[in-house]
Design a protein around this motif. Structure first.
Motif, PDB file in Angstrom:
ATOM      1  N   ALA A 232       0.837  -0.996  -0.304  1.00 51.69           N
ATOM      2  CA  ALA A 232       0.169   0.209  -0.097  1.00 51.69           C
ATOM      3  C   ALA A 232       0.802   1.085  -0.293  1.00 51.69           C
ATOM      4  CB  ALA A 232      -0.828  -0.295   1.626  1.00 51.69           C
ATOM      5  N   THR A 233       1.124   1.815  -1.388  1.00 54.04           N
ATOM      6  CA  THR A 233       2.489   2.757  -1.129  1.00 54.04           C
ATOM      7  C   THR A 233       1.123   4.272  -1.234  1.00 54.04           C
ATOM      8  OG1 THR A 233       3.105   1.486  -3.064  1.00 54.04           O
ATOM      9  CG2 THR A 233       3.545   4.303  -2.813  1.00 54.04           C
ATOM     10  N   VAL A 234       1.225   4.891  -0.012  1.00 51.05           N
ATOM     11  CA  VAL A 234       1.177   6.164   0.224  1.00 51.05           C
ATOM     12  C   VAL A 234       0.765   7.578  -1.006  1.00 51.05           C
ATOM     13  CG1 VAL A 234       0.402   8.047   0.913  1.00 51.05           C
ATOM     14  CG2 VAL A 234       0.493   6.029   2.698  1.00 51.05           C
ATOM     15  N   HIS A 235      -0.037   7.960  -1.292  1.00 51.94           N
ATOM     16  CA  HIS A 235       0.476   8.982  -2.739  1.00 51.94           C
ATOM     17  C   HIS A 235       0.367  10.548  -1.831  1.00 51.94           C
ATOM     18  CE1 HIS A 235       1.449   7.327  -6.290  1.00 51.94           C
ATOM     19  NE2 HIS A 235       1.164   6.090  -5.818  1.00 51.94           N
ATOM     20  N   LYS A 236      -0.393  10.647  -0.768  1.00 49.67           N
ATOM     21  CA  LYS A 236      -1.011  11.820  -0.704  1.00 49.67           C
ATOM     22  C   LYS A 236      -1.680  11.320   0.867  1.00 49.67           C
ATOM     23  CE  LYS A 236      -2.527  16.389  -2.513  1.00 49.67           C
ATOM     24  NZ  LYS A 236      -3.549  16.991  -3.249  1.00 49.67           N
ATOM     25  N   VAL A 237      -1.273  12.534   1.812  1.00 48.93           N
ATOM     26  CA  VAL A 237      -1.723  12.656   3.251  1.00 48.93           C
ATOM     27  C   VAL A 237      -3.042  14.066   2.541  1.00 48.93           C
ATOM     28  CG1 VAL A 237      -2.234  13.757   4.782  1.00 48.93           C
ATOM     29  CG2 VAL A 237       0.389  12.662   4.700  1.00 48.93           C
ATOM     30  N   LEU A 238      -4.020  13.908   2.883  1.00 43.80           N
ATOM     31  CA  LEU A 238      -4.731  14.850   2.124  1.00 43.80           C
ATOM     32  C   LEU A 238      -5.392  15.238   3.716  1.00 43.80           C
ATOM     33  CD1 LEU A 238      -7.337  12.043   1.205  1.00 43.80           C
ATOM     34  CD2 LEU A 238      -5.794  13.432  -0.446  1.00 43.80           C
ATOM     35  N   PHE A 239      -5.602  17.189   3.613  1.00 44.92           N
ATOM     36  CA  PHE A 239      -5.940  18.327   4.583  1.00 44.92           C
ATOM     37  C   PHE A 239      -6.508  19.176   4.192  1.00 44.92           C
ATOM     38  CE2 PHE A 239      -1.356  17.361   3.946  1.00 44.92           C
ATOM     39  CZ  PHE A 239      -1.285  17.712   5.578  1.00 44.92           C
ATOM     40  N   ARG A 240      -7.350  19.295   5.139  1.00 47.74           N
ATOM     41  CA  ARG A 240      -8.857  20.502   5.149  1.00 47.74           C
ATOM     42  C   ARG A 240      -8.691  21.468   5.501  1.00 47.74           C
ATOM     43  NH1 ARG A 240     -13.618  16.193   7.080  1.00 47.74           N
ATOM     44  NH2 ARG A 240     -12.519  16.029   9.539  1.00 47.74           N
ATOM     45  N   ILE A 290       5.222  16.047  -0.867  1.00 50.30           N
ATOM     46  CA  ILE A 290       4.952  15.839  -2.230  1.00 50.30           C
ATOM     47  C   ILE A 290       3.455  15.976  -1.661  1.00 50.30           C
ATOM     48  CG2 ILE A 290       3.250  13.559  -3.169  1.00 50.30           C
ATOM     49  CD1 ILE A 290       6.357  12.156  -3.520  1.00 50.30           C
ATOM     50  N   SER A 291       2.852  15.898  -0.166  1.00 48.33           N
ATOM     51  CA  SER A 291       1.626  16.391   0.215  1.00 48.33           C
ATOM     52  C   SER A 291       1.237  17.463   0.411  1.00 48.33           C
ATOM     53  CB  SER A 291       1.488  15.437   1.767  1.00 48.33           C
ATOM     54  OG  SER A 291       1.367  14.256   1.558  1.00 48.33           O
ATOM     55  N   GLY A 292       2.508  18.404  -0.042  1.00 47.00           N
ATOM     56  CA  GLY A 292       2.182  20.145   0.172  1.00 47.00           C
ATOM     57  C   GLY A 292       3.048  20.704   1.472  1.00 47.00           C
ATOM     58  N   VAL A 293       3.634  19.836   2.281  1.00 48.46           N
ATOM     59  CA  VAL A 293       4.185  20.491   3.523  1.00 48.46           C
ATOM     60  C   VAL A 293       5.463  20.999   3.522  1.00 48.46           C
ATOM     61  CG1 VAL A 293       4.498  20.790   6.140  1.00 48.46           C
ATOM     62  CG2 VAL A 293       2.689  19.631   4.331  1.00 48.46           C
ATOM     63  N   GLY A 294       5.913  21.636   2.617  1.00 51.87           N
ATOM     64  CA  GLY A 294       7.631  22.093   2.552  1.00 51.87           C
ATOM     65  C   GLY A 294       7.823  23.094   1.649  1.00 51.87           C
ATOM     66  N   PRO A 295       9.113  23.203   2.032  1.00 53.04           N
ATOM     67  CA  PRO A 295       9.448  24.359   0.918  1.00 53.04           C
ATOM     68  C   PRO A 295       8.829  24.849  -0.081  1.00 53.04           C
ATOM     69  CG  PRO A 295      11.875  23.271   1.819  1.00 53.04           C
ATOM     70  CD  PRO A 295       9.712  22.416   1.437  1.00 53.04           C
ATOM     71  N   ALA A 296       8.014  26.416  -0.019  1.00 51.33           N
ATOM     72  CA  ALA A 296       6.826  26.789  -1.297  1.00 51.33           C
ATOM     73  C   ALA A 296       8.303  26.648  -2.199  1.00 51.33           C
ATOM     74  CB  ALA A 296       6.460  27.941  -0.423  1.00 51.33           C
ATOM     75  N   LEU A 299       8.307  22.824  -3.680  1.00 47.62           N
ATOM     76  CA  LEU A 299       7.112  22.257  -4.553  1.00 47.62           C
ATOM     77  C   LEU A 299       6.241  22.788  -5.089  1.00 47.62           C
ATOM     78  CD1 LEU A 299       5.381  21.972  -0.715  1.00 47.62           C
ATOM     79  CD2 LEU A 299       7.338  20.767  -1.904  1.00 47.62           C
ATOM     80  N   GLN A 300       6.377  24.346  -5.352  1.00 47.09           N
ATOM     81  CA  GLN A 300       6.063  25.015  -6.718  1.00 47.09           C
ATOM     82  C   GLN A 300       7.040  24.263  -7.977  1.00 47.09           C
ATOM     83  OE1 GLN A 300       5.980  29.046  -4.973  1.00 47.09           O
ATOM     84  NE2 GLN A 300       4.047  28.666  -4.257  1.00 47.09           N
ATOM     85  N   ALA A 301       8.078  24.083  -8.072  1.00 46.38           N
ATOM     86  CA  ALA A 301       8.873  24.002  -9.010  1.00 46.38           C
ATOM     87  C   ALA A 301       7.914  22.208  -9.343  1.00 46.38           C
ATOM     88  CB  ALA A 301       9.806  23.828  -8.634  1.00 46.38           C
ATOM     89  N   HIS A 302       7.769  21.791  -8.644  1.00 45.18           N
ATOM     90  CA  HIS A 302       7.278  20.357  -9.334  1.00 45.18           C
ATOM     91  C   HIS A 302       5.523  20.866  -9.053  1.00 45.18           C
ATOM     92  CE1 HIS A 302      10.640  17.439  -8.540  1.00 45.18           C
ATOM     93  NE2 HIS A 302      11.358  19.132  -7.648  1.00 45.18           N
ATOM     94  N   ASN A 303       5.324  21.545  -8.959  1.00 43.45           N
ATOM     95  CA  ASN A 303       3.126  22.041  -9.473  1.00 43.45           C
ATOM     96  C   ASN A 303       3.136  21.325  -8.365  1.00 43.45           C
ATOM     97  OD1 ASN A 303       4.104  23.320 -11.317  1.00 43.45           O
ATOM     98  ND2 ASN A 303       4.353  21.073 -12.886  1.00 43.45           N
ATOM     99  N   ILE A 304       3.331  21.483  -7.205  1.00 44.74           N
ATOM    100  CA  ILE A 304       2.464  20.817  -6.289  1.00 44.74           C
ATOM    101  C   ILE A 304       2.121  21.928  -4.831  1.00 44.74           C
ATOM    102  CG2 ILE A 304       2.801  19.868  -3.289  1.00 44.74           C
ATOM    103  CD1 ILE A 304       5.564  18.406  -5.320  1.00 44.74           C
ATOM    104  N   THR A 305       0.512  21.577  -4.990  1.00 40.97           N
ATOM    105  CA  THR A 305      -0.523  23.254  -4.095  1.00 40.97           C
ATOM    106  C   THR A 305       0.478  22.997  -3.063  1.00 40.97           C
ATOM    107  OG1 THR A 305      -2.389  22.749  -5.517  1.00 40.97           O
ATOM    108  CG2 THR A 305      -2.202  23.533  -3.161  1.00 40.97           C
ATOM    109  N   VAL A 306       0.638  24.049  -2.228  1.00 41.26           N
ATOM    110  CA  VAL A 306       1.554  24.562  -0.855  1.00 41.26           C
ATOM    111  C   VAL A 306       0.492  24.144   0.385  1.00 41.26           C
ATOM    112  CG1 VAL A 306       3.153  25.874   0.670  1.00 41.26           C
ATOM    113  CG2 VAL A 306       3.675  25.084  -2.111  1.00 41.26           C
ATOM    114  N   VAL A 307       0.271  23.090   0.841  1.00 42.15           N
ATOM    115  CA  VAL A 307      -0.605  23.520   1.751  1.00 42.15           C
ATOM    116  C   VAL A 307       0.144  24.510   2.660  1.00 42.15           C
ATOM    117  CG1 VAL A 307      -1.606  22.126   3.805  1.00 42.15           C
ATOM    118  CG2 VAL A 307      -1.662  22.026   1.783  1.00 42.15           C
TER     119      VAL A 307
END
Length: 578
Positions: A232-240, A290-296, A299-307
């Protein structure tokens, strides 16, 4: 927090399931009714706790939390049970040399050029390592802010299942006596404790040569409260984001099975339900990013939405540099992995492994220092290309079996002080991130290596070790043969142009003790809660600022139990007060 409450709670839980026999687990594997392949998982499910990573921390953590709540443990790899390359000491290194996509070991090469491995199996690194078991030093526990009594209870909980006293043979005894002879004292005998001097440590291999891993700690679990999903490979932690608040809250994870089918697991409604990432020093910062928590910007350079813009994720990466020396022996050497350690006052740990078969099997394939597992120390790190590895393997295959009679003495520096960083290469969690450790960047690390190598030289020359070394004046044919092998002999002496400092830099390898990336005070608080978000913790070696003791696995397993007890105690106390 009610300290007395969770101590009593820990004591009560510590007696559960002690009737299990660890020997039967090692030989046949447990019949875990709660373990399933991820392909059987429902599309949507709900749990009180979701743990990402069934490794050295995740297994004891899941077992503990399952006593009172529903727990989902997600592991991207397979079961260790039924795999003799994991279970049997005689096959040590076979899993590390297996480069198939389904191997329990996933190779990665740091930007420094050192070849390394990360676990991909239930039980994590405890399924792949050399088995040494030793606790952290008391000052490490104090600096971490842990409660000493609960730490000891948690170590004991682990040790009832996975730790053993090794049988110390003549080679390991000679190393021990040599350490004492050259001044690495006192003799502390057999102990799990980390004390300056020379000692015999524990091992996770029992007397029958069977490995016991963190996965064995799942026998403590409440089977009705735990679900373990393999592959089971987790691809993302989901936030709200809650209404009226800007602070994001983790509420689920998205994972895929081997067929590529997406599944979603959510937290049950409740203020105390949490997602806990225990994916290791590479996996945990990688998943946060990968989930959007990190250096903005990264993350943006990898087209990841910044949480959450969190520039400290991936920082503080470190790997304890290891340097080893092979000693050809005129006499036979018993098969052994790490059993004896010299804990020096100057910050270097001296250890040894030996045997004509380097723990059984074919030494060319499975040796602890075989180039087939990436330990090619006779070539400087940046030159350890696939072609160089192939040449080393070819040369090793051409040697006579007698060339492998002997063993290694190695040194690993404490800390280390030198650190680096981790970055994403892709958004795929199955891909290795880019990691830089900056070995020997800080002078104190290099100084400790030089002192460690100098100490090894003295051990080899000691009276205690005399039966395991040749008279170098005779230079037998065996030594001429070994001089050309892809292994390190004693470094050249002072009249050589190669200094010990350069020897340390050129022969550095890993002993797989990397850590950092989600450090306490930078990414998580002292309760391992991720700073800036709710319902999310990271509990594993990625939170460490330095590696505990001479081998971190005991402390990493202890931490899973320790935090499980604390989380349970605090939640139960809150619910009882309502």
């Amino acid at each position: 927090m009610d300290i007395g409450r969770w101590r009593l709670f820990a004591a009560a839980l510590s007696g559960i399931f002690i009737f299990f026999s660890p020997f039967s687990v090692a030989e046949r594997g447990p019949n875990y009714s709660f373990m399933h392949d991820a392909t059987t998982a429902p599309d949507i499910s709900h749990y009180d706790y979701i743990i990402v990573g069934g490794g050295t921390t995740g297994c004891p953590l899941a077992a503990t939390l399952s006593q009172n709540y529903s727990v989902l443990l997600l592991e991207r790899g397979s079961s260790p049970y039924g795999n003799p390359n994991i279970t049997n000491l005689s096959a040590f290194g076979a899993a590390l040399s297996n480069l198939s996509p389904t191997s329990p070991s996933q190779r990665f090469i740091s930007e420094d050029g050192v070849i390394n491995s990360r676990a991909r199996v239930l039980g994590g690194g405890s399924c792949l390592n050399a088995g040494f078991y030793t606790r952290a030093a008391p000052n490490y526990v104090r600096e971490a802010g842990w409660d000493g009594r609960l730490v000891n209870e948690s170590y004991q909980w682990v040790e009832r299942v996975v730790a053993f006293e090794p049988h110390v043979g003549q080679w390991q005894s000679a190393v021990r006596d040599g350490l004492l002879e050259v001044g690495v004292g006192p003799n502390n005998g057999f102990t799990y404790d980390h004390i300056v001097g020379t000692k015999v440590g524990g091992t996770i291999f029992d007397r029958a040569g069977h490995r016991h891993t963190a996965a064995d700690l799942l026998q403590y679990a409440n089977p009705t409260g735990l679900t373990v999903l393999l592959h089971a490979t987790v691809h993302k932690v989901l936030f709200r984001t809650k209404v009226g608040r800007q602070r994001p809250s983790a509420h689920g994870v998205a994972f895929r099975d081997t067929a590529g089918v997406r599944h979603t697991a959510y937290l049950k409604n409740g203020p105390k339900s949490e997602i806990i990432i225990s994916s290791g020093a590479l996996g945990s910062p990688q998943l946060l990013m990968i989930s959007g928590v990190g250096p903005a910007q990264h993350l943006q350079a990898h087209n990841i939405t910044v949480v959450l813009d969190q520039p400290m994720v991936g920082q503080g990466m470190a790997d304890n540099p290891m340097n080893s020396i092979f000693i050809p022996s005129p006499n036979s050497v018993e098969v052994s992995l790490i059993e004896v350690v010299g804990i020096t006052s100057f910050g270097s740990y001296i250890e040894a492994a030996g045997g004509e078969n380097f723990a059984g099997g074919n030494p060319r394939d499975y040796g602890m220092f075989s180039p087939k597992i990436g330990q090619l120390a006779t070539v400087p790190p940046k030159k350890r290309t696939p072609e160089a590895l192939a040449r080393a393997v070819q040369l090793m295959d051409s040697l006579e079996d007698s060339a492998f009679r002997g063993g290694f003495i190695l040194e690993k520096i404490m800390g280390p002080v030198s650190t680096g960083h981790l970055e994403l290469r892709t958004r795929n969690p199955n891909d290795n991130p880019s990691v830089t450790f900056n070995y020997f960047k800080e002078p104190i690390d290099l100084q400790r290596c030089v002192q460690g190598i100098s100490t090894i030289e003295k051990i080899i020359e000691s009276k205690s070790f005399s039966s395991f070394r040749y008279d170098y004046l005779s230079v037998p044919t065996l030594l001429n043969m070994t001089l050309n092998a892809p292994i390190n002999l004693l470094p050249k002496h002072a009249n050589s142009t190669t200094s010990l400092e350069q020897f340390c830099k050129d022969t550095v390898t890993t002993i797989w003790h990397y850590h950092g990336g989600c450090q306490v005070g930078r990414v998580v608080d002292t309760d391992y809660k991720v700073l800036g978000v709710d319902a999310l913790r990271v509990v594993d070696g990625s939170t460490f600022k330095s590696s505990p003791g001479t081998n971190p696995q005991a402390t990493v397993m202890m931490l899973g139990r320790y935090m499980g007890v604390r989380i349970l105690s605090e939640r139960l106390a809150t619910e009882e007060s309502k």
